[in-house]
Design a protein around this motif. Sequence first.
Motif, PDB file in Angstrom:
ATOM      1  N   ALA A 140      -9.830  -1.868   0.306  1.00 12.04           N
ATOM      2  CA  ALA A 140      -8.709  -1.609  -0.283  1.00 12.04           C
ATOM      3  C   ALA A 140      -7.727  -2.946  -0.130  1.00 12.04           C
ATOM      4  N   LEU A 143      -3.948  -2.665  -1.299  1.00  9.53           N
ATOM      5  CA  LEU A 143      -3.041  -1.886  -0.598  1.00  9.53           C
ATOM      6  C   LEU A 143      -2.316  -2.393   0.576  1.00  9.53           C
ATOM      7  N   TRP A 341      -1.469   3.687   1.068  1.00 14.11           N
ATOM      8  CA  TRP A 341      -2.139   4.309   0.322  1.00 14.11           C
ATOM      9  C   TRP A 341      -1.751   5.840   0.550  1.00 14.11           C
TER      10      TRP A 341
END
Length: 400
Positions: A140, A143, A341
């Motif tokens: 991710a 993020l 997230w």
Amino acid sequence: MSTSPEAPVQERSPSASEESRPTGSPAPAEPRHEGRSRLYALDVFRLFAALAVLSFHWTADAGVPEIWGGRAPQDFIPNVARITRFGWLGVELFFLISGFVICMSSWGRRAGDFAVSRVVRLYPAFWAAIVLTATVLHVAPDLGRPGARDGIDLRTVLVNFTMFEGRMGVKDVDGVYWTLWLELQFYLLFAIVVAMGLTYRRVLAFCGIWLVVALLANGSGAPIVEEVAMVRQAPYFVAGVTMYLMHRFGPNLLLWAVVGFTWLMALADVPGLKKVYDDAVGHPMSATAVSVGITLAYAAVLAAALGYLDWVRWRRLAVFGALTYPLYLIHQEAGWTLIHWLRDRGLGDRGAIAVALVVALTVAYLLHRLVERPLSRVMKRGFDTSLKSMRTASDPATHG
């Protein structure tokens, strides 16, 4: 920050050779705390320090507005941020505890055993945290903190496994690792005294010499000297070591003088220390409040050292100490990514923080139980066998 990664270990029974003296010299101080006991209050303090640093990064650090939709935490939880902006003081509390616990855990040990104890304590959770954080940043990258993923490749991860990545010019997988190098430096310095054999006199001499060197190095213009002397951290480590001498042998004027001197050194450094974190929170913090925080950290460890917290005996508190190190290692980059997230899924700011905290504590516990404990046992058996072989091969009697 550091966490000192140390669990408040059980105290060792003193050996007969720990305090030697020439004929006719005054009798050495007798240990007050023989047998085996655990200072559970230090487990509580360690978890408190870890949560303080976590709260600083999650609810006061203004350097990651992307996590909060372009805002700073002070914009939506101002009352919380007014308190947690001082959470970085948990680092100083960690250093105090580390000085105390390292002196306690190494008393009566040989240098090789001391080295093994540090390696098996530091590395298993650290390796697991590196893998976890690097995986999160790769899975991710959008993020987390902008730029956190940059330069994190397989080579970087492998070099980080050494814990010497900063000395090799390689990026930390997580920014909090900077304090681990300081812990290692302290261990290397203290190993000199361990190799000589710990006694009251030698440990106190070590503390005095270190403080003098730190004072001379401060502002010397020689960065390598200032770094080796650990000018900023020396007062806290030395204070922790001296507090252990108080705990083991009882307080006296000399020990109080050393602790008091380190406290004044720490207070003298408040303006410079504060400036680092003023930039992080985006505005100046009160020097008085920082000084009070440092004083409270000293008072807390002193209270444990002098026996005022011996009534804290709930065995389950040991779990707090076990959670501290892995929680510290995983909370920053992976924590910011998780919060981002969760916010994207509609939990809101406070909800994201609450859920992230539960997840972080759970993961820290799992790392401790499933990785740290079993791997530490395996490593210790292997290193103990290696030390035994080395000592046997080095014994002149075996070559007779």
